[in-house]
Each structure stands twice: as C-alpha cells, then as structure tokens.
Design a protein around this motif. Structure first.
Motif, PDB file in Angstrom:
ATOM      1  N   ASP A  26      74.909  81.397  59.280  1.00  0.00           N
ATOM      2  CA  ASP A  26      74.172  81.676  58.045  1.00  0.00           C
ATOM      3  C   ASP A  26      75.124  82.116  56.939  1.00  0.00           C
ATOM      4  O   ASP A  26      76.335  82.133  57.108  1.00  0.00           O
ATOM      5  CB  ASP A  26      73.071  82.711  58.278  1.00  0.00           C
ATOM      6  CG  ASP A  26      73.618  84.072  58.675  1.00  0.00           C
ATOM      7  OD1 ASP A  26      74.858  84.233  58.715  1.00  0.00           O
ATOM      8  OD2 ASP A  26      72.817  84.975  58.957  1.00  0.00           O
ATOM      9  N   HIS A  27      74.556  82.442  55.772  1.00  0.00           N
ATOM     10  CA  HIS A  27      75.317  82.809  54.572  1.00  0.00           C
ATOM     11  C   HIS A  27      76.261  81.680  54.154  1.00  0.00           C
ATOM     12  O   HIS A  27      77.359  81.926  53.653  1.00  0.00           O
ATOM     13  CB  HIS A  27      76.113  84.099  54.793  1.00  0.00           C
ATOM     14  CG  HIS A  27      75.265  85.305  55.021  1.00  0.00           C
ATOM     15  ND1 HIS A  27      74.415  85.815  54.073  1.00  0.00           N
ATOM     16  CD2 HIS A  27      75.105  86.084  56.108  1.00  0.00           C
ATOM     17  CE1 HIS A  27      73.780  86.865  54.557  1.00  0.00           C
ATOM     18  NE2 HIS A  27      74.174  87.043  55.796  1.00  0.00           N
ATOM     19  N   ILE A  63      69.858  73.100  49.084  1.00  0.00           N
ATOM     20  CA  ILE A  63      70.690  74.290  49.254  1.00  0.00           C
ATOM     21  C   ILE A  63      70.578  74.731  50.710  1.00  0.00           C
ATOM     22  O   ILE A  63      69.535  75.194  51.153  1.00  0.00           O
ATOM     23  CB  ILE A  63      70.259  75.432  48.323  1.00  0.00           C
ATOM     24  CG1 ILE A  63      70.516  75.038  46.872  1.00  0.00           C
ATOM     25  CG2 ILE A  63      71.006  76.710  48.657  1.00  0.00           C
ATOM     26  CD1 ILE A  63      70.185  76.111  45.877  1.00  0.00           C
ATOM     27  N   ALA A  64      71.648  74.558  51.441  1.00  0.00           N
ATOM     28  CA  ALA A  64      71.634  74.933  52.860  1.00  0.00           C
ATOM     29  C   ALA A  64      72.107  76.372  53.005  1.00  0.00           C
ATOM     30  O   ALA A  64      73.237  76.701  52.681  1.00  0.00           O
ATOM     31  CB  ALA A  64      72.545  74.008  53.647  1.00  0.00           C
ATOM     32  N   SER A  65      71.227  77.238  53.447  1.00  0.00           N
ATOM     33  CA  SER A  65      71.607  78.634  53.620  1.00  0.00           C
ATOM     34  C   SER A  65      72.049  78.911  55.048  1.00  0.00           C
ATOM     35  O   SER A  65      72.628  79.945  55.334  1.00  0.00           O
ATOM     36  CB  SER A  65      70.433  79.549  53.270  1.00  0.00           C
ATOM     37  OG  SER A  65      69.316  79.250  54.088  1.00  0.00           O
ATOM     38  N   ALA A  66      71.760  77.992  55.959  1.00  0.00           N
ATOM     39  CA  ALA A  66      72.124  78.172  57.362  1.00  0.00           C
ATOM     40  C   ALA A  66      72.234  76.804  58.029  1.00  0.00           C
ATOM     41  O   ALA A  66      71.831  75.786  57.464  1.00  0.00           O
ATOM     42  CB  ALA A  66      71.083  79.030  58.071  1.00  0.00           C
ATOM     43  N   ALA A  67      72.790  76.811  59.246  1.00  0.00           N
ATOM     44  CA  ALA A  67      72.931  75.551  59.975  1.00  0.00           C
ATOM     45  C   ALA A  67      72.955  75.811  61.472  1.00  0.00           C
ATOM     46  O   ALA A  67      73.450  76.844  61.930  1.00  0.00           O
ATOM     47  CB  ALA A  67      74.208  74.823  59.560  1.00  0.00           C
ATOM     48  N   LEU A  68      72.403  74.869  62.222  1.00  0.00           N
ATOM     49  CA  LEU A  68      72.515  74.858  63.678  1.00  0.00           C
ATOM     50  C   LEU A  68      73.604  73.860  64.030  1.00  0.00           C
ATOM     51  O   LEU A  68      73.527  72.687  63.652  1.00  0.00           O
ATOM     52  CB  LEU A  68      71.187  74.452  64.321  1.00  0.00           C
ATOM     53  CG  LEU A  68      70.061  75.487  64.245  1.00  0.00           C
ATOM     54  CD1 LEU A  68      68.738  74.865  64.672  1.00  0.00           C
ATOM     55  CD2 LEU A  68      70.379  76.698  65.105  1.00  0.00           C
ATOM     56  N   PRO A  88      87.960  85.084  58.894  1.00  0.00           N
ATOM     57  CA  PRO A  88      87.192  84.566  57.753  1.00  0.00           C
ATOM     58  C   PRO A  88      87.001  83.056  57.840  1.00  0.00           C
ATOM     59  O   PRO A  88      87.879  82.333  58.309  1.00  0.00           O
ATOM     60  CB  PRO A  88      88.049  84.949  56.541  1.00  0.00           C
ATOM     61  CG  PRO A  88      89.430  85.108  57.088  1.00  0.00           C
ATOM     62  CD  PRO A  88      89.263  85.641  58.480  1.00  0.00           C
ATOM     63  N   PHE A  89      85.845  82.609  57.415  1.00  0.00           N
ATOM     64  CA  PHE A  89      85.518  81.184  57.361  1.00  0.00           C
ATOM     65  C   PHE A  89      86.078  80.647  56.050  1.00  0.00           C
ATOM     66  O   PHE A  89      85.650  81.056  54.972  1.00  0.00           O
ATOM     67  CB  PHE A  89      84.001  81.014  57.425  1.00  0.00           C
ATOM     68  CG  PHE A  89      83.537  79.586  57.528  1.00  0.00           C
ATOM     69  CD1 PHE A  89      83.728  78.863  58.689  1.00  0.00           C
ATOM     70  CD2 PHE A  89      82.891  78.979  56.466  1.00  0.00           C
ATOM     71  CE1 PHE A  89      83.280  77.552  58.797  1.00  0.00           C
ATOM     72  CE2 PHE A  89      82.436  77.674  56.562  1.00  0.00           C
ATOM     73  CZ  PHE A  89      82.633  76.962  57.732  1.00  0.00           C
ATOM     74  N   ILE A  90      87.054  79.740  56.129  1.00  0.00           N
ATOM     75  CA  ILE A  90      87.770  79.282  54.937  1.00  0.00           C
ATOM     76  C   ILE A  90      87.195  77.959  54.437  1.00  0.00           C
ATOM     77  O   ILE A  90      87.093  76.990  55.182  1.00  0.00           O
ATOM     78  CB  ILE A  90      89.269  79.112  55.226  1.00  0.00           C
ATOM     79  CG1 ILE A  90      89.858  80.421  55.775  1.00  0.00           C
ATOM     80  CG2 ILE A  90      90.007  78.670  53.971  1.00  0.00           C
ATOM     81  CD1 ILE A  90      89.795  81.582  54.811  1.00  0.00           C
ATOM     82  N   MET A  94      89.439  79.458  50.310  1.00  0.00           N
ATOM     83  CA  MET A  94      88.866  80.771  50.019  1.00  0.00           C
ATOM     84  C   MET A  94      87.971  81.220  51.168  1.00  0.00           C
ATOM     85  O   MET A  94      87.224  80.421  51.733  1.00  0.00           O
ATOM     86  CB  MET A  94      88.044  80.723  48.726  1.00  0.00           C
ATOM     87  CG  MET A  94      88.844  80.348  47.494  1.00  0.00           C
ATOM     88  SD  MET A  94      90.075  81.593  47.055  1.00  0.00           S
ATOM     89  CE  MET A  94      89.007  82.926  46.512  1.00  0.00           C
ATOM     90  N   PRO A  95      88.025  82.514  51.555  1.00  0.00           N
ATOM     91  CA  PRO A  95      87.180  83.013  52.649  1.00  0.00           C
ATOM     92  C   PRO A  95      85.720  83.131  52.233  1.00  0.00           C
ATOM     93  O   PRO A  95      85.413  83.388  51.073  1.00  0.00           O
ATOM     94  CB  PRO A  95      87.780  84.389  52.947  1.00  0.00           C
ATOM     95  CG  PRO A  95      88.407  84.810  51.660  1.00  0.00           C
ATOM     96  CD  PRO A  95      88.917  83.547  51.017  1.00  0.00           C
ATOM     97  N   ARG A  96      84.808  82.937  53.199  1.00  0.00           N
ATOM     98  CA  ARG A  96      83.369  83.050  52.958  1.00  0.00           C
ATOM     99  C   ARG A  96      82.772  84.090  53.904  1.00  0.00           C
ATOM    100  O   ARG A  96      83.221  84.227  55.042  1.00  0.00           O
ATOM    101  CB  ARG A  96      82.684  81.704  53.221  1.00  0.00           C
ATOM    102  CG  ARG A  96      83.197  80.573  52.362  1.00  0.00           C
ATOM    103  CD  ARG A  96      82.774  80.745  50.938  1.00  0.00           C
ATOM    104  NE  ARG A  96      83.170  79.598  50.138  1.00  0.00           N
ATOM    105  CZ  ARG A  96      82.997  79.505  48.840  1.00  0.00           C
ATOM    106  NH1 ARG A  96      82.425  80.484  48.195  1.00  0.00           N
ATOM    107  NH2 ARG A  96      83.385  78.443  48.181  1.00  0.00           N
ATOM    108  N   PRO A  97      81.745  84.824  53.465  1.00  0.00           N
ATOM    109  CA  PRO A  97      81.117  85.840  54.329  1.00  0.00           C
ATOM    110  C   PRO A  97      80.135  85.220  55.316  1.00  0.00           C
ATOM    111  O   PRO A  97      78.964  85.584  55.378  1.00  0.00           O
ATOM    112  CB  PRO A  97      80.403  86.737  53.314  1.00  0.00           C
ATOM    113  CG  PRO A  97      80.030  85.809  52.208  1.00  0.00           C
ATOM    114  CD  PRO A  97      81.168  84.818  52.108  1.00  0.00           C
ATOM    115  N   VAL A  98      80.605  84.261  56.096  1.00  0.00           N
ATOM    116  CA  VAL A  98      79.743  83.540  57.028  1.00  0.00           C
ATOM    117  C   VAL A  98      79.636  84.300  58.350  1.00  0.00           C
ATOM    118  O   VAL A  98      80.617  84.850  58.836  1.00  0.00           O
ATOM    119  CB  VAL A  98      80.296  82.122  57.276  1.00  0.00           C
ATOM    120  CG1 VAL A  98      79.495  81.405  58.347  1.00  0.00           C
ATOM    121  CG2 VAL A  98      80.274  81.323  55.985  1.00  0.00           C
ATOM    122  N   LYS A  99      78.437  84.327  58.920  1.00  0.00           N
ATOM    123  CA  LYS A  99      78.203  84.955  60.214  1.00  0.00           C
ATOM    124  C   LYS A  99      77.706  83.913  61.206  1.00  0.00           C
ATOM    125  O   LYS A  99      77.002  82.984  60.831  1.00  0.00           O
ATOM    126  CB  LYS A  99      77.173  86.082  60.095  1.00  0.00           C
ATOM    127  CG  LYS A  99      77.606  87.228  59.188  1.00  0.00           C
ATOM    128  CD  LYS A  99      78.805  87.960  59.755  1.00  0.00           C
ATOM    129  CE  LYS A  99      79.205  89.131  58.862  1.00  0.00           C
ATOM    130  NZ  LYS A  99      80.420  89.818  59.358  1.00  0.00           N
TER     131      LYS A  99
END
Length: 202
Positions: A26-27, A63-68, A88-90, A94-99
């Motif tokens: 997500d994120h 707009i994809a806010s999440a993915a399986l 960090p997810f690059i 640039m890093p992204r606040p992905v969980k």
C-alpha cells in the motif's frame, strides 16, 4: 469423478496457496506501474502477477493506492515483505513510504467461496437493535472518505513537485554529459587532463 463439493474444496485449497505467495503493498504512488514493482522486487522474488487495487470512492481515475503482487512461492513472499519493510522502496531514484504485508483471502475480488461457509444478510431499519451501531459505522465511513480525499490531493501535489525536481536533476545531468562529450570531441579533455596530471587511460 470429482463431485462439485470436492472440486470446490480443491479450488479453495489452490486459492489458499495463491494467498500465501502473494503480498499486499500500500501507499503506492499514482505513477507506479507493474514494471516498477517487478524491478524493485527483482533482487529477491519473481513477480508472477500484479493486480492494482483502485479506490473507487474518490473522483480520480486510475490511481492505484495498493496492489496485490503474486510471486513464485511463499518463501519469496516472506523475503519480499522483509525487504520492503527494512529498506526504502525506490522509484525514479527516490524512496517511497511503501509498506508490505502478507496478503489475506479477503483482499481478493475473485476469491472462490469457502466450502461449508454460509453467508447471510438482512436489512437494518430504524428501531432495530443494530440500527444505532450501523449508523455510527456509516458516519465513520463518510469521515474516512473525506480524510482519504485530503490525503489523495496531498499525494498528487507531492508527486507533481517530485516530478519537477527529478526533471531538473535529469536536465542538469544531461547538460553535464553534453559538456563532457563536447570537450572530448574538441580534444580539450586531453589538455585538461595534462594540466591536472590525470591519466585518461586509467
């Protein structure tokens, strides 16, 4: 010959295996595509399939806010979750606040019915014992929708600013390479190397 009940049990068992080898992310940035996710996970997993989960409650399309993300096996899924939560997810440098977490059966739109599970529903009207609780849930959903809208607008603004900064960096690097190429073509790079004692053959 398998009965319909046996086939249903087999289908659900196969689905449970799929769930175990799938992770939920997500994120995500609205700009993220399947290729970016595959590239980010390439060092620890092979991506079999990506299904973006679109939030249909907001007035923005695609707009994809999440993915399986389905991987080869559950071992890769475990490694991918650990990787994305520890580092960090690059995207675009640039890093992204992905969980990332392990997927759950309830997250899949195409999940088969669970054998032996019966679902029921009923309409709740004013005066029923559950009406007040349902009304609170309804109001909570409206508030969350408003908060979600504000968050999406902020994400889009940040994305635009980030894209501008990244383009400026890219343009600056292109100018540097063009300058170096011009120096090499004119032979000036050799003169500079001699002046500063640099061996171009190293």
């Amino acid at each position: 010959m398998e009965t319909s009940k046996e086939q249903a049990s087999k289908d659900y068992a196969d689905f449970e295996k799929k769930v175990k080898r799938t992770i939920y992310i997500d994120h995500l940035s609205p700009q993220v595509k399947e290729s970016a996710i595959k590239a980010a996970l390439a060092q620890c997993a092979n991506v079999v399939h990506v299904e973006f989960i679109v939030n249909y409650t907001i007035p923005y399309k695609d707009i994809a806010s999440a993915a399986l993300v389905e991987l080869d096996d559950d071992v890769q899924a475990k490694a991918a979750v650990e990787l994305m939560n520890d580092f960090p997810f690059i995207i675009g440098g640039m890093p992204r606040p992905v969980k990332a977490i392990h997927a759950k059966a309830e997250m899949f739109r195409d999940r088969p019915p669970c054998p032996g599970l019966r679902k029921g529903f009923c309409w709740v009207k004013q005066g029923d014992k559950d009406y007040e609780a349902m009304q609170k849930l309804k109001n909570l959903a409206k508030r969350q929708e408003s908060e979600n809208m504000a968050l999406i607008q902020k994400i889009l603004k940040d994305e635009k600013e980030l894209a501008t900064r990244q383009q400026e960096v890219l343009d600056g690097n292109c100018k540097k390479y063009d300058m170096l190429e011009t120096l090499v073509q004119k032979g000036d790079i050799t003169n500079l190397a001699q002046q500063y004692g640099v061996n171009l053959n190293d």
